[in-house]
Write an enzyme that holds these catalytic residues in place. Sequence first.
Site, mmCIF file in Angstrom:
data_model
loop_
_atom_site.group_PDB
_atom_site.id
_atom_site.type_symbol
_atom_site.label_atom_id
_atom_site.label_comp_id
_atom_site.label_asym_id
_atom_site.label_seq_id
_atom_site.Cartn_x
_atom_site.Cartn_y
_atom_site.Cartn_z
ATOM 1 N N GLY A 170 -0.014 5.141 -29.461
ATOM 2 C CA GLY A 170 0.205 5.447 -30.702
ATOM 3 C C GLY A 170 1.179 6.641 -30.430
ATOM 4 O O GLY A 170 1.535 7.088 -29.128
ATOM 5 N N ASP A 171 1.924 7.241 -31.425
ATOM 6 C CA ASP A 171 2.949 8.361 -31.152
ATOM 7 C C ASP A 171 4.004 7.966 -30.277
ATOM 8 O O ASP A 171 4.535 8.779 -29.600
ATOM 9 C CB ASP A 171 2.351 9.642 -30.605
ATOM 10 C CG ASP A 171 1.203 9.959 -31.490
ATOM 11 O OD1 ASP A 171 1.210 10.224 -32.609
ATOM 12 O OD2 ASP A 171 -0.032 10.178 -30.811
ATOM 13 N N HIS A 203 3.636 9.611 -38.759
ATOM 14 C CA HIS A 203 4.881 9.072 -38.457
ATOM 15 C C HIS A 203 5.949 10.275 -38.721
ATOM 16 O O HIS A 203 5.665 10.891 -39.610
ATOM 17 C CB HIS A 203 5.537 7.895 -39.121
ATOM 18 C CG HIS A 203 5.092 6.819 -38.963
ATOM 19 N ND1 HIS A 203 4.900 6.479 -37.694
ATOM 20 C CD2 HIS A 203 5.157 5.557 -39.715
ATOM 21 C CE1 HIS A 203 4.709 5.082 -37.620
ATOM 22 N NE2 HIS A 203 4.899 4.436 -38.829
ATOM 23 N N THR A 246 -9.287 3.036 -32.856
ATOM 24 C CA THR A 246 -9.569 3.529 -34.424
ATOM 25 C C THR A 246 -10.287 2.305 -34.627
ATOM 26 O O THR A 246 -10.846 1.522 -33.993
ATOM 27 C CB THR A 246 -8.206 3.571 -34.858
ATOM 28 O OG1 THR A 246 -8.190 4.089 -36.290
ATOM 29 C CG2 THR A 246 -7.435 2.406 -35.045
ATOM 30 N N THR A 270 -2.546 16.040 -36.261
ATOM 31 C CA THR A 270 -3.688 16.912 -35.851
ATOM 32 C C THR A 270 -3.169 18.256 -35.323
ATOM 33 O O THR A 270 -3.714 19.041 -35.219
ATOM 34 C CB THR A 270 -4.518 16.297 -34.836
ATOM 35 O OG1 THR A 270 -3.623 15.787 -33.778
ATOM 36 C CG2 THR A 270 -5.243 15.073 -35.427
ATOM 37 N N ASP A 310 16.061 10.373 -23.526
ATOM 38 C CA ASP A 310 16.518 11.597 -23.097
ATOM 39 C C ASP A 310 15.481 12.766 -22.563
ATOM 40 O O ASP A 310 16.154 13.631 -21.711
ATOM 41 C CB ASP A 310 17.117 12.145 -24.391
ATOM 42 C CG ASP A 310 16.200 12.181 -25.596
ATOM 43 O OD1 ASP A 310 15.736 11.027 -25.867
ATOM 44 O OD2 ASP A 310 15.843 13.264 -26.159
#
Length: 424
Positions: free
Chosen positions: A11-12, A40, A237, A302, A334
Amino acid sequence: MVKAIIGANWGDEGKGKITDMMAEHSDLVVRFQGGANAGHTIINDYGRFALHLLPSGVCYPHITNIIGNGVAFHIPSFLKELKSLEDSGVPTPKILVSERVQLLMPYHVLQDTYEEERLAGRAFGSTRSGIAPFYSDKYAKIGIQLNELFDEAVLRERLDKICTLKNVLFEHLYHKPALKADELFDQLMEWRKIIKPYMANTQKVVSDALKEGKTILLEGQLGSMRDPDFGIYPFTTSSHTLAGFGCVGVGVPPTELRQITAVTKAYSSAVGAGAFVVRLDGPEADELRRRGGDKGEFGATTGRPRDVGWFDAVATRYGCQVQGATDVALTCLDVLGYLDEIKVCTGYEIDGTITRDFPVTPLLNRAKPVYTSLPGWKCDLRGVTDWNQLPQAAKDYVCFLEQEIGVPIKIVSTGPARHENIFR
Ligand code: GDP
């Protein structure tokens, strides 16, 4: 046709930005799993948004945004996010909510919170947003579908049954106040009025759209490693994070799924508990965390500091396999411009043996990373849009990852803004 965009690892991965780009060319954007427990980040002309429950097409007036039946639908979060869009001047989006979606109720949040308190240090790193109790109840068949708000007799009976069960836990295990069915009923009657205009038979909407040749984008939350079956159970999850589940979570035929874009960062980051083989500590980690993403590596929902590490090719290759990825979007290239050399985890050493296969959790907990080092490029790539403008070392790094993952990297993202991409 149906496309999916999903996370290749924890995730992320930067799905928000890539989803936003892909959404622009879609007619429908659909959330098919999860709830408001992750976020998101989307940056556009209206500002910077952390979307949790709303699909990523909400800033485009031409898109129909759908909250599919597989989602954990938390009405207060939904209303709060709508309000934040309105406050930022985003034109009222087109949103439909599946009549079969189930409601994440206030007692799910309470149960999650009480359980984390009870487990204290042994907790699973829940965001306490009620996701695990919600999905448990759904599969135990004591959930509430949105359409049931309009059948008062059934709803009353259901709430009585739920309160009887929950109150055993709440009063006797957690020593907390009992739930009252009447109060819950009144609250649902209030929400019913507000939600009615959004409720629709979204399976039919999607099916009709396919007949008309429209493009549907399924938008995944979290990533492969958080899938309850294929991820790092129990630090996963509670809903399936795989593109394949998109077919169930919204109601599209699997045969329509043509493109599955897996998103991964050019390094690893994870928030929440569970094995993370490439976890870095000390100043090396602090620097990568500080430089990561567009505001450092801190959770969008969070605010928790994310764990960071070098690119994990073992996890990402497996993550792409279980997703059935047809292509990869590599984000945050980057970020790595400050490094003299860049490591890539190309194997796990478990009990003295090196493997390239992603193992089950007990073995994963014993795995040590085996690294290959590549030269850094030592310059700022922020905003580069042309592959040929990349220094050779950066091209070599991307090609090395591509070979390791075994799926073509078609998008390389070189900054958080939507135009900062290289298409290959
Ligand atoms: P998601 O949950 O997968 O959507 O991930 P998030 O959006 O929460 O986290 C990704 C973070 O990285 C966000 O802060 C993005 O703005 C940022 N981001 C995305 N792509 C890039 C990129 O190519 N370069 C940099 N520097 N930041 C990026």
